[in-house]
Scaffold this active site. Structure first.
Site, PDB file in Angstrom:
ATOM      1  N   ASP A 228     -43.441  13.816  68.581  1.00  0.00           N
ATOM      2  CA  ASP A 228     -43.021  14.111  67.220  1.00  0.00           C
ATOM      3  C   ASP A 228     -43.430  12.962  66.300  1.00  0.00           C
ATOM      4  O   ASP A 228     -43.375  11.787  66.685  1.00  0.00           O
ATOM      5  CB  ASP A 228     -41.500  14.292  67.196  1.00  0.00           C
ATOM      6  CG  ASP A 228     -40.985  14.667  65.829  1.00  0.00           C
ATOM      7  OD1 ASP A 228     -41.217  15.813  65.416  1.00  0.00           O
ATOM      8  OD2 ASP A 228     -40.360  13.808  65.180  1.00  0.00           O
ATOM      9  N   GLU A 263     -47.998  15.253  67.064  1.00  0.00           N
ATOM     10  CA  GLU A 263     -47.845  15.889  65.750  1.00  0.00           C
ATOM     11  C   GLU A 263     -48.460  14.955  64.713  1.00  0.00           C
ATOM     12  O   GLU A 263     -47.820  14.029  64.231  1.00  0.00           O
ATOM     13  CB  GLU A 263     -46.368  16.132  65.434  1.00  0.00           C
ATOM     14  CG  GLU A 263     -46.175  16.847  64.104  1.00  0.00           C
ATOM     15  CD  GLU A 263     -44.773  16.685  63.538  1.00  0.00           C
ATOM     16  OE1 GLU A 263     -44.375  17.527  62.718  1.00  0.00           O
ATOM     17  OE2 GLU A 263     -44.092  15.703  63.902  1.00  0.00           O
TER      18      GLU A 263
END
Length: 707
Positions: A228, A263
C-alpha cells in the site's frame, strides 16, 4: 491507500440434504481437505489455474475475514482466480466492524499478523494451508508507509496510542509530522505524510521489523504482497533516497517465488518506471481509461482501452483493474457509480489481454456504498458466468501474445496468439467479419452471448448480440496446472502480436474427459455442477458442494468439462434449487458428451431450432442517451435482467424502434420493452407482461410502448 480528511436458509438446507446423501454413499463431504492427501494436488489441477500468479487473475477479497475466504476457496478456484488478495493483516487502529469504517485496516498499529476484523495469526495460517490445496496463492496487502493516527486536526500526524510502543516512542522511526503540500515534489511525496503519521522507511531498525513481519507471513503460507502507498516509500535514486526496496525485498524468504506489486498511483511525482526495477505496479491511469471506454464518465469508445498508459514499463509488470478499493471507497467515489454491466465489460477488456495481471475487486454486500460489516463476503459479481468465462480464457492463454482489432468504436476483438479470442460489444447486435490468426474451425461462445463463430481462410465471422461478449477458444487449449508450493520457473511471456509455432485445432470436445451440458430451468440463476463417481471404491469426488460454476453457452444451455473422467453422476444447483432433488442420486453421464434437459439425458443436443424474431416498438420516444431494448422471461431475452436485455434497437424510423433476437421456435415467452441509458438505468413499460409464442412462419411482433 487511505485518503480520508436466495435466501441463505434455502441454500444451506439444500446443501445439508445433499451432504446426507453423499455421506450415505460413502462420499467425503468438503473440498480437498476432506480427500486423501495424495488426491489433494489432483483436485487443485482440475481448476486449470496457471502455475504462476503473474499468469493468472487476482480476486480482491476486500474486507473478507480469513475464515470466510477459506469457506469460499472451492468456488473461487472454480471461478478461475489464481490468487486471492486479502486486506491488511496487521493489527488495526480500532476494533470496529461497520462497513463504512473500512479505513481502520489501513491504519495499522504494528508489524504482526492478526486483527479483530479479519482473524488471528492461526486463522491466517489455516487459510494459506487450505488455499494451497486448490492451487490458489494468497497475496497480503501490506501497510509499511504509515500507522494509525491519534485523531483529526492537530492529531493527524500523531501516532495512535495503541501503536506498538517500540515504534511509537522511537523518534528515529518517524518522518517530519506534516503533510504533502506539492504532489509534484518528489521529496515531499516520499518524506512527508499523506494524512497519517509517516514512517521513516529508511531506518534499518524499522526495516528489520518489516522484514521480520513479511517473512513470518511467508512462513505461514503467504505467496506474495501488495504494498500500500508504495509511491510514498523512497527509491534509492530519489532525493533523500534509501535502500528500503532493495534491502526489504531482497531479504524475503523464497523471493523468486513470490508475486510482489506496489500501489504506485500514476500522476504527480510518481517516478513510476523507477519502481518497476523492484516489483510489479498498479496501472491506475489505464483503469481510468477503461472506465471511460465502457461508458462511465466518457465514451463508450473502446479505442480508449487499448494503450496501457504505462510509458516505458513493460505490460508484464502491470497489475490492471477496472476499479480498486480506493476508486470505489474513497470520498471521491471515483468508480462507485459503475453498473455491474460496465464492470463486467471492463473486466472482459482487461483480463483478456496478454502479459498483464488483472485484479477483480469484490464490492461490499448489502445496500448502499458500505452495506456489510467488515469481515463479511462482498456482493459476489465475481461468480457471474461472463466473469468466470473470461478468467478461464485468461488462464488458458498464458504465454500467448495479443493482437487488438476493432469494428467501429464499440466492438473490440482481443486475439491471443493463434489460440483464442474475446470479443467485447458495447453496441447493438453486430456481424463480426474480421481478419484473424485463429485456426480454421467453429468456436462456441463460452460466455452468455451464446452462439458460435466460424474461422475460414484467415477470417472470423459470426453474430454477437448487443451488449454481449464472446469468449472463444477450443476445448483442447492447454491450461497450465497449479503446484502446491510454487517453485516452477515462470513461463516466458510472448511479445504482443507474436505467433507461437504450435497451431491448435478447434474442436467441440476435449481430447480427454466428459463435457456436461445442462439446460437451465425457468427461474434459475447460473447453475453449478457437483460430480462424483460411485462406481469405484473409495468414491471419487470433484470439488466440494455446490461444485463448479458452469459456463453459459447461450440459449439456456450451460456447460462444464470434467477433465480426465469418462463417467460420473452429476447434480445441478442454483440459489437453493437442486436437480435431482435432495437425497436422490445424480444423473448418470458417460462418454464424451452428455446433454441434460427436463430430466432427460442424451448423447446429442436435443433439437431446438432458432428463428430470428423482429420486435417493432412504436411511439417509443427517448431522451438523449437512451436506447430501446427487449427483456423477457427466457435466457435469450436476458431472463428479466435489464443488463442482459437484447438491443439496443434500431431507431431509423424514430420514434419507432426495431429489435431483433434469435429465439427458440415454439417457446411461449413473456417480455417487455425497456428504455436504457448508458449508465444502465432502465425504464420499463407499464402494465402486464406481453406474451408471444415464437413462430417460424410469423416471426414478427409489433406494439406501442406503454408509458
Amino acid at each position: 491507500m487511505f485518503n480520508k480528511v436466495k435466501t441463505r436458509w434455502g441454500a444451506a438446507l439444500a446443501g445439508a440434504l445433499l451432504l446426507q446423501t453423499i455421506a450415505g454413499a460413502g462420499l467425503a463431504p468438503g473440498g480437498p481437505s476432506g480427500l486423501a492427501a495424495g488426491t489433494a494436488a489432483a483436485a487443485g489441477q482440475e481448476y486449470g489455474l496457471p502455475a504462476d500468479a503473474k499468469d493468472g487473475v487476482i480476486f480482491h477479497a476486500w474486507n473478507w475475514s480469513f475464515d470466510n475466504i477459506k469457506a469460499q476457496l472451492p468456488a473461487i478456484a472454480a471461478a478461475g482466480f489464481k490468487s486471492i488478495q486479502t486486506s491488511p493483516i496487521q493489527g488495526s487502529k480500532e476494533p470496529l466492524t461497520a462497513g463504512s469504517q473500512w479505513w481502520v485496516l489501513y491504519q495499522p498499529t504494528n508489524f504482526a499478523i492478526g486483527n479483530a476484523q479479519l482473524g488471528t495469526r492461526e486463522q491466517f495460517r489455516q487459510l494459506c494451508a487450505e488455499a494451497e490445496k486448490y492451487g490458489i496463492d494468497i497475496i497480503v496487502d501490506v501497510v509499511a508507509n504509515h500507522t494509525g493516527n491519534a485523531g483529526g486536526g492537530n492529531l493527524t500526524y500523531t501516532p495512535a496510542a495503541n501503536v506498538d510502543p517500540d515504534i511509537r516512542t522511537n523518534a528515529s522511526y518517524w518522518h517530519e509530522a506534516r503533510g504533502v503540500d506539492n504532489w509534484n515534489d518528489r521529496w515531499q511525496v516520499t518524506q512527508w505524510g499523506i494524512g497519517l503519521p509517516d514512517l521513516n522507511t529508511g531506518n534499518p531498525g524499522l526495516q528489520d521489523k518489516i522484514i521480520s513481519f513479511l517473512n513470518d507471513a511467508v512462513a505461514l503460507g503467504a505467496d506474495g504482497f501488495r504494498f500500500d502507498a508504495a509511491k510514498h516509500i523512497e527509491l534509492p535514486e530519489d532525493p533523500g533516497g534509501t535502500n528500503f526496496w532493495p534491502r526489504v525485498l531482497g531479504s524475503l524468504t523464497n523471493r523468486q517465488d513470490l508475486f510482489v506489486y506496489g500501489e504506485v498511483l500514476q500522476g504527480g511525482a510518481d517516478n513510476f518506471a523507477g519502481y518497476a526495477s523492484y516489483m510489479s505496479l498498479t496501472a491506475s491511469s489505464y483503469g481510468h481509461e477503461v472506465r471511460r471506454a465502457v461508458g462511465f464518465g466518457g465514451g463508450p469508445d473502446l479505442a480508449l482501452a487499448q494503450p496501457l498508459q504505462a510509458g516505458s514499463v513493460s505490460p508484464s509488470k502491470l497489475v490492471t483493474w477496472v476499479e480498486s478499493h480506493d476508486t470505489y471507497a474513497n470520498d471521491s467515489s471515483e468508480s462507485t457509480g459503475m453498473t455491474d454491466y460496465q464492470l463486467k465489460m471492463g473486466w472482459a477488456l482487461i483480463a483478456a489481454r496478454a502479459q498483464t495481471t488483472s485484479l477483480f475487486f469484490d464490492r461490499p454486500a448489502g445496500s448502499g456504498k458500505f452495506g456489510s460489516p467488515l469481515g463479511q463476503p462482498g456482493r459476489g459479481l465475481w461468480r457471474d458466468a461472463d466473469v468466470v468465462a473470461v478468467n478461464k480464457f485468461h488462464n488458458a492463454m498464458a504465454g500467448q501474445g495479443e493482437y487488438l482489432r476493432t469494428q467501429g468504436s464499440q466492438t473490440m476483438l482481443v486475439e491471443r496468439g493463434t489460440k483464442g479470442m474475446v470479443i467485447v460489444n458495447l453496441g447493438g447486435e453486430v456481424r463480426i467479419d474480421s481478419p484473424t490468426n485463429l485456426a480454421s474451425g467453429t468456436y462456441a461462445n463460452r460466455a452468455s452471448g451464446g452462439g458460435s463463430f466460424t474461422v475460414t481462410g484467415g477470417r472470423i465471422t459470426g453474430t454477437l448480440g448487443g451488449g454481449k461478449i464472446a469468449v472463444l477458444y477450443p476445448d483442447g487449449a492447454a491450461t497450465p496446472s497449479p503446484t502446491a508450493t510454487p517453485t516452477a520457473t515462470p513461463s516466458p511471456t510472448a511479445t504482443p502480436g507474436a505467433t507461437p509455432s504450435a497451431t491448435p485445432v478447434p474442436t467441440q470436445t476435449p481430447a480427454a474427459g466428459l463435457v456436461v451440458h445442462f439446460y437451465k430451468p425457468s427461474g434459475w440463476g447460473a447453475p453449478s455442477v457437483y460430480y462424483y463417481d460411485d462406481s469405484v471404491s473409495p468414491v471419487r469426488t470433484g470439488p466440494a458442494w455446490p461444485g463448479t460454476a458452469m459456463t453459459d453457452e447461450g440459449g439456456g444451455w450451460y456447460r462444464y468439462a470434467i477433465p480426465s473422467w469418462s463417467q460420473a453422476k452429476v447434480i445441478f444447483s442454483s440459489n437453493g434449487s437442486q436437480l435431482p432433488a435432495a437425497q436422490q442420486p445424480g444423473y448418470a453421464v458417460s462418454g464424451r458428451e452428455a446433454w441434460i434437459k427436463d430430466g432427460a439425458v442424451s448423447a446429442a443436443k436435443p433439437d431446438q431450432s432458432l428463428v430470428q424474431v423482429t420486435f417493432t416498438i412504436q411511439n417509443a420516444t427517448t431522451v438523449m442517451g437512451q436506447n430501446v431494448f427487449i427483456a423477457g422471461s427466457i435466457p435469450e431475452l436476458g431472463s428479466w435482467d435489464a443488463a442482459k436485455a437484447v438491443g439496443p434497437g434500431s431507431s431509423a424510423a424514430y420514434p419507432t424502434w426495431t429489435v431483433t433476437a434469435r429465439l427458440p421456435v415454439g417457446a411461449s415467452i413473456q417480455f417487455k420493452a425497456i428504455k436504457k441509458d448508458g449508465a444502465g438505468a432502465a425504464v420499463w413499460e407499464s402494465g402486464a407482461n406481453r406474451t408471444y409464442t415464437v413462430s417460424a412462419s410469423n416471426p414478427t411482433v409489433s406494439f406501442s410502448f406503454r408509458l
